[in-house]
Design an enzyme around this catalytic site. Structure first.
Site, short mmCIF file in Angstrom:
data_model
loop_
_atom_site.label_atom_id
_atom_site.label_comp_id
_atom_site.label_asym_id
_atom_site.label_seq_id
_atom_site.Cartn_x
_atom_site.Cartn_y
_atom_site.Cartn_z
N ASP A 336 3.27 1.75 -3.29
CA ASP A 336 3.22 1.75 -2.19
C ASP A 336 2.32 2.49 -1.20
O ASP A 336 1.76 3.47 -2.23
CB ASP A 336 5.04 2.11 -1.58
CG ASP A 336 5.51 2.58 -0.56
OD1 ASP A 336 4.43 1.00 0.39
OD2 ASP A 336 6.66 1.51 -0.20
N GLU A 532 11.65 3.30 7.94
CA GLU A 532 11.81 4.70 6.83
C GLU A 532 12.35 6.04 6.62
O GLU A 532 13.50 5.58 7.81
CB GLU A 532 10.60 4.82 6.04
CG GLU A 532 9.64 3.34 5.38
CD GLU A 532 8.64 3.74 5.77
OE1 GLU A 532 8.04 4.77 4.59
OE2 GLU A 532 7.25 3.04 5.25
#
Length: 857
Positions: A336, A532
């Site tokens: 990521d 997020e």
């Protein structure tokens, strides 16, 4: 330190030698099979997976030949992915990268942030042309272009935006998921993009987590049933030839993410630690990966999080031992966003540990040139073995061959009409309708008659961006206008269309102030978009300290208007007061671009008979108080307000919970200090536990919420003032210039605002009453302040305005945002007159500024 040895599968030839990797812990003290203590997995405990082969023998032979022709530089390049803003096509001649991505806020080349198909295709073609150039010493290999197409191809203007996963979970329909995957793939391929960073297979266990809405359910069984369906939708049904998985057929690569345990972090902290045993990791958090891999998922993305204190980006027992060796996954593993840099001892441009743990491609958005040079040197000196390099590149090339990237034909590319097509919009409307969950329907007020006069209120009523949530044209889903969504319909627009067609009327009044005589009100409200960690919250209370939406509902009820609430949210929240103030309450989650689906169910025919019934059932348990953070079916003490699977309908197939027979408790179960960490002044009051104070030197004078006038010495005075049409909703401040003095916010707990510094801003609603004659400072916590003077001097006197200051600017100025005891200070030593009406943190930074830093006196 004792290092465990993991055999790497998929290497060319018959390599059997094990390669070492470092987990950063002492494996000798934790024997295999010890229930995951210290982050060591025992692959033998994990289920067997029947992973299909992504390439046949002929393709493997092509890859072997290609590897023999590639230089170290070309091989290293294949393992690196850069973000669009940091790269230009010409860079590929010196840095032959294997991939690019468009991050959540990244735009195509030479185009605005919000762009349609054309600029995206031009960008893809420009990069592809250089990558495939025939030139000496270069092996032409196509790039693979990735994007966060997490609820449709949601970065591209005109795309169909499907409900976020939390809503799709409520639909409980795997075939629907497969069809959504297929539509998303077509719209992604049409934009010249090959790879969707989806599906998210998290099983969220703490609803305070900011990515809860990216999970289908708290129930691992539902995630298991959806995982394979979404992968098949994106990639097509698996076949040995791979012909059905090619971009030429409107398919894209899927990325099962985030491996592993992202939904189980302690306290729901994004990128935190999942402190569970190995059996729990297998049973709950790995539930979706087996079916995803068995239907041929081409890539797996690694989680930022840790398991038992070991960062997943460096956990070879899971990435190689389980995923590649035990399960036989022969696609590639992608990190990521700079996630490898969180592994102990690593930086963005140097992380052998992540590569040796099993990561095949590193997502390095900006510092990729330095990483490239570092890795080339490490391969040549043997720190990264050639066998590990070849294994990673082989896996990447397998996927590129399977996707058809080596073929020049791209029949769907550039076909703008495929985005937001009639069929795809109908599918999105179907999905949104199936995702709505009816929680309360007192007196069977729903459905409303088709010829009714309906007041439509609430901040989310006519806002497509709001109903779509995060990852919608921007990372946080903020800064959007309805005009940015040309192939979409707001909830109000859908209600108006449906009611008008039957002789009814929809009257839009966001604040509910319209005095028209109406039969009912539909109020659309809820969370503002986030993504997020920016969405992590301390408790599950909705609007702690600022019950603006509750006030609207109560006002309408007091006028004798029946109220239907449509609640937009990315997670279950404690809304007992709002439910009590509503005759009907619908959990709409984040329905996406087809707001008309709400009208399909809430509005009946002229006789009030349903035109479509509710089908949605909760895929997450709904809390009875704001402290029920870990509320998952099967856990000890499970006592939700609405259990997993709950949902009412018009047909009477299910019954209301007994608690609805009387008003719900309005005791939140949490203290104001824990609930309200970002709202310090709204509508004339400081929400608990915060309070204003005037300060001059060591003298501090408290300011109450009673609207009284307060002074500190001869330097500063404060009095109530009207704002936004509300009596006493603001505070007027007058500095005389007789010494430095400040307005501060105090009284709450020590705050950690560092995690919010990316993607959030301090909002101040203000009015200049007297132009400042000197510097005006605004600060958060200790350290340097920001100079607000230029902004104030440009503002017309007597007019209310808003300014947003990026939190990252306070950090850059030297403020310690990890320990903030005074979240707001406004100070000057010069004559000035300012009024303020709002002081709070907001997630929309689209028009935020970053003033110059100045030292605090």
């Amino acid at each position: 330190m004792k290092l465990r040895t993991i055999l790497l599968s998929g290497l060319a030839g018959s390599l059997t030698a094990g390669l070492l990797f470092c987990t950063g812990i002492n494996a000798a003290s934790v024997p295999p099979g010890s229930d995951g203590k210290a982050g060591i997995a025992d692959p033998a405990r994990w289920p067997v997976v029947s992973a299909p082969r992504l390439a046949d023998a002929a393709t493997e032979a092509k890859i072997t030949a290609m590897l023999s022709r590639m230089s170290v530089e070309e091989k290293v390049g294949q393992m690196i992915q850069a973000d669009l803003p940091s790269i230009r096509p010409s860079d590929l001649r010196d840095y032959p990268l294997g991939s690019v991505l468009a991050g959540g806020d990244s735009a195509p080349f030479n185009a605005p942030d919000r762009s349609g198909v054309g600029p995206w295709v031009e960008t893809a073609r420009a990069l592809r042309a250089v990558a495939l150039e025939q030139r000496p010493g270069h092996e032409p290999i196509p790039l693979i272009f990735g994007i966060d197409a997490v609820h449709g191809n949601s970065n591209v203007v005109g795309a169909t935006l499907f409900p976020h996963n939390i809503g799709l979970g409520a639909a409980n329909d795997p075939d629907l998921i497969r069809r959504i995957g297929a539509a998303t793939a077509v719209e992604t391929a049409a934009a010249g993009i090959d790879w969707a960073f989806a599906p998210t297979l998290a099983v969220p266990q703490d609803d305070r987590w900011g990515r809860t809405y990216e999970g289908y359910s708290e129930d691992p069984d539902l995630v298991r049933r959806y995982a394979g369906a979404m992968v098949e939708g994106l990639q097509g049904a698996f076949s040995a030839s791979g012909s059905d998985s090619a971009v030429q057929k409107g398919r894209v690569a899927a990325s099962a993410k985030h491996f592993l345990g992202d939904g189980g972090t302690r306290n729901g902290i994004d990128q935190g630690d999942t402190a569970v045993g190995e059996d729990t990791l297998i049973r709950i958090h790995a539930a979706g990966y087996k079916p995803a891999i068995e239907v041929g998922a081409m890539t797996v993305m690694v989680s930022f999080s840790s398991w038992q204190g070991v960062k997943m980006h460096g956990n070879g027992t899971l990435l190689t031992g389980v995923l590649k060796d035990r399960w036989g996954f022969d696609g590639f593993v992608i990190s990521d966003w700079n996630g490898h840099a969180q592994v102990p001892g690593c930086t963005e441009d140097d992380c052998v540990a992540a590569i040796m743990a099993g990561i095949d491609m590193l997502m390095v958005p900006y510092d990729w040139k330095a990483l490239f040079k570092t890795m080339v040197a490490q391969v040549k000196e043997g720190t990264i073995p050639m066998a590990r390099l070849d294994d990673a590149v082989r896996r990447i090339l397998r996927v590129k061959f399977r996707l058809g990237l080596f073929e020049t034909a791209r029949p769907l590319e550039g076909q703008a009409a495929l985005l937001g097509s009639e069929d795809h919009r109908a599918l999105a409307r179907e999905a949104a309708a199936k995702s709505l969950v009816l929680l309360k329907n007192q007196g069977n007020i729903l459905p409303l008659k088709g010829n009714a006069r309906v007041l439509v209120a609430g901040s989310g009523a006519d806002d497509i961006g709001r109903q779509s949530g995060g990852w919608s044209l921007s990372w946080q889903g903020t800064g959007n206008k309805n005009s940015d969504f040309p192939n979409a319909q707001s909830i109000f627009a859908g209600l108006k269309q449906t009611l008008t067609a039957q002789g009814g009327e929809a009257i839009l009044s966001v604040d509910g102030s319209a005095k028209d005589k109406v039969d009912a009100a539909i109020v659309v409200f809820g969370e503002t978009p986030y993504a997020e960690g920016q969405g992590d919250i301390p408790t599950l209370e909705y609007q702690p300290g600022d019950k603006a939406d509750l006030a609207l509902l109560k006002n309408l009820r007091a006028r004798g208007i029946p109220v239907v609430s449509v609640f937009l949210s990315g997670r279950p929240l404690w809304v007992n007061p709002e439910i009590n103030a509503s005759d009907a309450f619908v959990a709409a989650f984040l329905p996406g671009s087809e707001g008309g689906a709400v009208a399909d169910i809430l509005i009946g025919d002229k006789d009030g008979k349903p035109r479509r019934d509710f089908q949605g059932r909760l895929s997450f348990s709904w809390p009875d108080n704001a402290a029920q953070y870990n509320l998952n079916q099967g856990q000890p003490g499970y006592a939700p307000l609405f259990p997993l699977g709950y949902g009412l309908d018009y047909a009477g197939r299910s019954k209301p919970v007994a608690a609805l027979a009387r008003p719900l408790s309005e005791l939140s179960g949490v203290s104001p200090a824990s609930a309200n960490t970002d709202t310090w002044f709204v509508r004339g009051r400081n929400p608990a536990p915060w309070a204003f104070a005037l300060r001059q030197g060591a003298v501090q004078v408290p300011v109450g919420n009673d609207g009284s006038t307060v002074t500190v010495g001869e330097a500063l005075s404060l009095r109530p003032v009207d704002a936004g049409g509300l009596q006493g909703a603001g505070r007027a401040l007058s500095w005389t210039g007789k010494g430095d003095a400040a307005l501060t916010v105090t009284g709450g707990p020590l705050l950690d605002l560092d995690r919010l510094s990316l993607g959030n801003a301090l909002l101040i609603d203000y009015r200049v009453d007297r132009a400042p004659e000197g510097i005006v400072r605004v600060a958060m916590g200790r350290g340097a302040a920001l100079d607000l003077t230029p902004t104030l001097r440009l503002a017309p006197a007597g007019q209310w305005r808003s300014v947003k200051l990026r939190l990252s600017c306070f950090k850059q100025a030297g403020a310690d945002l990890k320990k903030v005891d005074t979240p707001f200070t406004l100070a000057t030593g010069a004559p000035a007159g300012l009024s303020i009406a709002t002081v709070r943190i907001v997630s929309d930074v689209s028009d935020a500024i970053c003033p110059a830093a100045i030292p605090q006196p």
